[in-house]
Write an enzyme that holds these catalytic residues in place. Sequence first.
Site, PDB file in Angstrom:
ATOM      1  N   GLY A 181       3.309  -8.854   9.375  1.00 56.90           N
ATOM      2  CA  GLY A 181       4.469  -8.003   9.675  1.00 56.90           C
ATOM      3  C   GLY A 181       4.040  -6.844  10.555  1.00 56.90           C
ATOM      4  O   GLY A 181       4.500  -5.716  10.383  1.00 56.90           O
ATOM      5  N   ASP A 224       4.247 -11.863  12.840  1.00 53.81           N
ATOM      6  CA  ASP A 224       5.575 -11.286  12.562  1.00 53.81           C
ATOM      7  C   ASP A 224       6.613 -12.331  12.955  1.00 53.81           C
ATOM      8  O   ASP A 224       6.278 -13.438  13.391  1.00 53.81           O
ATOM      9  CB  ASP A 224       5.782  -9.982  13.355  1.00 53.81           C
ATOM     10  CG  ASP A 224       6.767  -9.025  12.661  1.00 53.81           C
ATOM     11  OD1 ASP A 224       7.937  -9.418  12.460  1.00 53.81           O
ATOM     12  OD2 ASP A 224       6.377  -7.904  12.328  1.00 53.81           O
ATOM     13  N   LYS A 280       1.030  -3.170   6.359  1.00 54.02           N
ATOM     14  CA  LYS A 280       1.486  -1.771   6.390  1.00 54.02           C
ATOM     15  C   LYS A 280       3.007  -1.746   6.322  1.00 54.02           C
ATOM     16  O   LYS A 280       3.674  -2.331   7.165  1.00 54.02           O
ATOM     17  CB  LYS A 280       0.983  -1.061   7.660  1.00 54.02           C
ATOM     18  CG  LYS A 280       1.444   0.411   7.703  1.00 54.02           C
ATOM     19  CD  LYS A 280       0.628   1.254   8.651  1.00 54.02           C
ATOM     20  CE  LYS A 280       1.035   1.137  10.080  1.00 54.02           C
ATOM     21  NZ  LYS A 280       2.405   1.630  10.362  1.00 54.02           N
ATOM     22  N   HIS A 329       6.644  -2.544   0.421  1.00 52.71           N
ATOM     23  CA  HIS A 329       7.702  -1.619  -0.032  1.00 52.71           C
ATOM     24  C   HIS A 329       9.100  -2.144   0.343  1.00 52.71           C
ATOM     25  O   HIS A 329      10.093  -1.653  -0.156  1.00 52.71           O
ATOM     26  CB  HIS A 329       7.468  -0.189   0.484  1.00 52.71           C
ATOM     27  CG  HIS A 329       7.839   0.068   1.910  1.00 52.71           C
ATOM     28  ND1 HIS A 329       8.005   1.348   2.410  1.00 52.71           N
ATOM     29  CD2 HIS A 329       8.073  -0.765   2.956  1.00 52.71           C
ATOM     30  CE1 HIS A 329       8.335   1.284   3.688  1.00 52.71           C
ATOM     31  NE2 HIS A 329       8.383   0.026   4.038  1.00 52.71           N
TER      32      HIS A 329
END
Length: 332
Positions: A176, A199, A234, A238
């Site tokens: 990503g 990605d 990174k 989340h």
Amino acid sequence: MNSVEQIAQYATGHWVSQMVFTFVKHNMGDAFQQQAATATQIAERTGVNEDNCFRLLRALAPLGILKQDNDQFSLTELGDFLTTKHPMSLTDKVLLEAGYEHVLLWTHLSDYMVSSTPAPKAIFDLDNYFGLFEKRPKHLDVFAKAMGSYSQDEIAMIESMSSLDLSELDTLVDLGGAYGDLLASLLQRYPNLEGILFDQAAVIDNVLPLDRMTKQAGNFFEQVPENQDGYFLKHILHDWDDALCLKILGNIKHAMKPTSKLYIAEFGPVPETDEPHLSKMFDLHMMLTLNGKERSLSQWHELLASAGFKVTMIHESFGPLSVIEACLADPV
Ligand SMILES: C[S@@+](CC[C@H](N)C(=O)[O-])C[C@H]1O[C@@H](n2cnc3c(N)ncnc32)[C@H](O)[C@@H]1O
């Protein structure tokens, strides 16, 4: 500021956000050309209405972005960050965070508290936030440029981590990795390293290839590149709830060599006390937009242990970003 003023300021936060957005969207910072100027001159240079321009500049001055001296306005040190030429320009972040899509998504927060329906579904009828790239193609560029801008600050944070050393690695994949800013900086720092930028196709199609960098389009929920020495993520985990994180981590585990290392860069860990930390605000953004979350240290330990990893080190920086280093709990 008294309590009434303070709450009024919180309640009208979106006014300020839109004032700053408008200033950046019309490129008014650059229109100053590093000199004082009248609202008429700024209006002429940016193509906005003269009276509207004066009223916007007048309202921005008390916020510390401009100085007003009779009919002359000039950028302050703070305002300089809203020019594209500033080495730490914030224009790309402003265009994303105060732009149409993100503002609309945030209007869903109060409904989300009851429904837990992610805002992209409720507002744009999308299964997840990243569907916006296809549905609203201009948003992809705004998003990727802002990620690049966040990355510039975060690269400095990562470079400041004296305990983080990737010199043992020959190969690394940035999962990503968006437009590849982080990977490019790591390749520059470690001249023997080879990297894969992984990605979605729509994102990496726009990236110019670099020496020692290979682009690979794919879906990390299906599979990730195999046998890499390092797996860097990174601001990836989340984005997702624990079940989806376990899916990504499971694919990484499956692809890894016994000696491979995992590096997770996120805001946080979220402090368990009431101290201010950017991760607490971003946690709401991740919750609202993706049912994702920022995690506390105990939540990271728990998630990684459930996925078959063990935390080996937490690398802290001078800023809100940390890197969690992990390896397989039971390498075979
Ligand atoms: C929050 S951005 C982080 C970008 C970059 N790592 C950074 O920190 O600037 C999340 C990235 O994950 C990518 N992504 C989302 N879903 C993906 C998937 N299923 N497979 C691969 N990449 C995905 C997005 O295109 C986006 O570039």
